[in-house]
Design a protein around this motif. Sequence first.
Motif, short mmCIF file in Angstrom:
data_model
loop_
_atom_site.label_atom_id
_atom_site.label_comp_id
_atom_site.label_asym_id
_atom_site.label_seq_id
_atom_site.Cartn_x
_atom_site.Cartn_y
_atom_site.Cartn_z
N PRO A 28 32.15 64.05 63.57
CA PRO A 28 33.07 64.07 62.43
C PRO A 28 33.71 62.70 62.20
CG PRO A 28 34.16 64.94 64.36
CD PRO A 28 32.73 64.65 64.77
N PRO A 29 34.38 62.50 61.07
CA PRO A 29 35.00 61.20 60.80
C PRO A 29 36.32 60.96 61.54
CG PRO A 29 35.31 62.67 58.94
CD PRO A 29 34.40 63.39 59.89
N LEU A 30 37.00 62.01 61.96
CA LEU A 30 38.28 61.86 62.66
C LEU A 30 38.15 62.35 64.10
CD1 LEU A 30 40.81 63.07 59.92
CD2 LEU A 30 40.21 60.71 60.54
N PHE A 31 38.71 61.59 65.03
CA PHE A 31 38.59 61.84 66.46
C PHE A 31 40.00 61.78 67.05
CE2 PHE A 31 36.15 60.13 70.47
CZ PHE A 31 36.73 61.13 71.25
N LEU A 32 40.51 62.92 67.47
CA LEU A 32 41.86 63.00 68.03
C LEU A 32 41.85 62.70 69.52
CD1 LEU A 32 44.88 63.86 68.08
CD2 LEU A 32 44.08 66.20 68.45
N VAL A 37 25.04 47.32 67.24
CA VAL A 37 25.09 48.40 68.24
C VAL A 37 24.41 49.65 67.69
CG1 VAL A 37 26.60 49.81 69.68
CG2 VAL A 37 27.23 47.46 69.14
N PRO A 38 23.38 50.17 68.36
CA PRO A 38 22.65 51.33 67.84
C PRO A 38 23.28 52.67 68.20
CG PRO A 38 21.58 50.54 69.82
CD PRO A 38 22.75 49.62 69.58
N LEU A 39 24.56 52.81 67.96
CA LEU A 39 25.23 54.09 68.14
C LEU A 39 26.47 54.13 67.26
CD1 LEU A 39 27.34 54.24 71.36
CD2 LEU A 39 25.86 52.31 70.98
N PRO A 40 26.94 55.31 66.90
CA PRO A 40 28.15 55.41 66.09
C PRO A 40 29.36 54.89 66.85
CG PRO A 40 26.93 57.48 66.11
CD PRO A 40 26.33 56.62 67.18
N VAL A 41 30.22 54.13 66.15
CA VAL A 41 31.41 53.54 66.77
C VAL A 41 32.64 53.90 65.94
CG1 VAL A 41 32.53 51.42 67.53
CG2 VAL A 41 30.04 51.62 67.67
N TYR A 42 33.63 54.47 66.61
CA TYR A 42 34.90 54.79 65.97
C TYR A 42 35.85 53.59 66.08
CZ TYR A 42 33.84 59.81 65.75
OH TYR A 42 33.29 61.03 65.48
N ALA A 43 36.61 53.36 65.04
CA ALA A 43 37.67 52.35 65.06
C ALA A 43 38.93 52.97 65.65
CB ALA A 43 37.94 51.84 63.64
N LEU A 44 39.59 52.23 66.54
CA LEU A 44 40.79 52.73 67.24
C LEU A 44 41.81 51.61 67.34
CD1 LEU A 44 42.30 54.78 69.13
CD2 LEU A 44 40.94 53.83 71.02
N GLY A 88 44.68 57.53 56.88
CA GLY A 88 44.71 56.68 55.70
C GLY A 88 43.81 55.47 55.79
N HIS A 89 43.34 55.13 56.99
CA HIS A 89 42.45 53.98 57.18
C HIS A 89 40.98 54.38 57.17
CE1 HIS A 89 46.24 52.55 59.12
NE2 HIS A 89 45.89 51.41 58.56
N LEU A 90 40.68 55.65 56.92
CA LEU A 90 39.30 56.13 57.08
C LEU A 90 38.33 55.41 56.15
CD1 LEU A 90 37.37 58.07 58.45
CD2 LEU A 90 38.00 59.81 56.77
N GLY A 91 38.69 55.27 54.88
CA GLY A 91 37.80 54.60 53.94
C GLY A 91 37.52 53.16 54.34
N GLU A 92 38.55 52.45 54.78
CA GLU A 92 38.37 51.06 55.18
C GLU A 92 37.51 50.97 56.43
OE1 GLU A 92 41.14 47.06 55.37
OE2 GLU A 92 42.07 49.01 55.72
N ALA A 93 37.71 51.90 57.35
CA ALA A 93 36.91 51.91 58.58
C ALA A 93 35.43 52.11 58.27
CB ALA A 93 37.41 52.99 59.52
N ILE A 94 35.12 53.09 57.44
CA ILE A 94 33.73 53.37 57.08
C ILE A 94 33.11 52.17 56.36
CG2 ILE A 94 32.28 54.78 55.56
CD1 ILE A 94 34.09 57.17 56.33
N ALA A 95 33.88 51.54 55.49
CA ALA A 95 33.37 50.37 54.77
C ALA A 95 33.04 49.22 55.70
CB ALA A 95 34.40 49.92 53.73
#
Length: 327
Positions: free
Chosen positions: A140-144, A289-296, A302-309
């Motif tokens: 998912p896009p959000l990781f708690l 990097v050949p794997l999905p990376v979450y920004a933290l 509110g930062h989701l769009g910027e992170a994906i971009a």
Amino acid sequence: MSASTPSTAAEPRLIHVMAGAIADTDGRILVTRRPDHVHQGGLWEFPGGKLEPGESPEDGLARELDEELGIRVLDSRPLIRVHHDYGDRYILLEVRRVDDYEGVPRGREGQPLRWLAPEAMDPDLFPAADRPIINALRLPPLFLITGEDPLDSDAFLERLEESLARGIRLVQLRAPNLDCERYASLARRAHALCESQGARLLLNRDPDAVEDLPRHGLHLTSGRLMRSTRRPGRPGELVGASCHDAGQLAHAARLGLDYALLSPVLHTLTHPEAAPLGWRAFADLVDPVPLPVYALGGLGPGHLGEAIAHGAQGVAAIRGLWSMRGR
């Protein structure tokens, strides 16, 4: 994909490929089967093809999906970029998730089509370069990341339940100051709660210490990551790690982990002494990097769009998601 036509001497070794993860209303993703006579023939893939000189990624994807499937893309967003060296060719596979389009997909080149839920995709039936895409589609896009150690486990779990009700589907149970017995008790209750809401619980603990606990996966600290010589955990469960630099990201990829967290992107109250990466450095570190990376780090929904971009799978947060009570 047209990019997989056998190479000629005139072609550059680097081949930039656009691919679409086309979703239907049930969240299934369209895959197509490669002809037997081409590179990686007989495997399933995400439809797309070679980016032409001077073509933007969006235009290239739209053209390829029209040519291959007869659809017109109305809305897409970045999903993941994968660099992969097949030996005889080096692929930059740029993938966009397509959530809105016109037309009914059909194999205009005679290729078989299937709609598959990401969880039903067998990575062994896809080219190696496509396998990180499957991980990205499953996450998912959000990781708690849970907040401070609970003095009151009932209140802690109530807050977790509120987060799940808001749509959180991936949770890391971070409670480093709890002793093993209290952590185990909390993990069992948190797992039951996540199970009831269709969410996944990852335990941030020494893997040997939680071997018998119910869970959906493990999260490694950067220290545990760098001490690991093989991927820990049970077959089929989700395993990721916290990373802070290129070396740690590369090691996570070597171990075959499913995702990574990269931090801190912005200033954070939990680690005020840490110099933030900023979005440009984050994007540069994530790209190879050949794997999905979450920004933290200092981030929230509110930062989701910027992170994906900037190449992120999405946003991971402690305060930005755990402290949503009353919003």
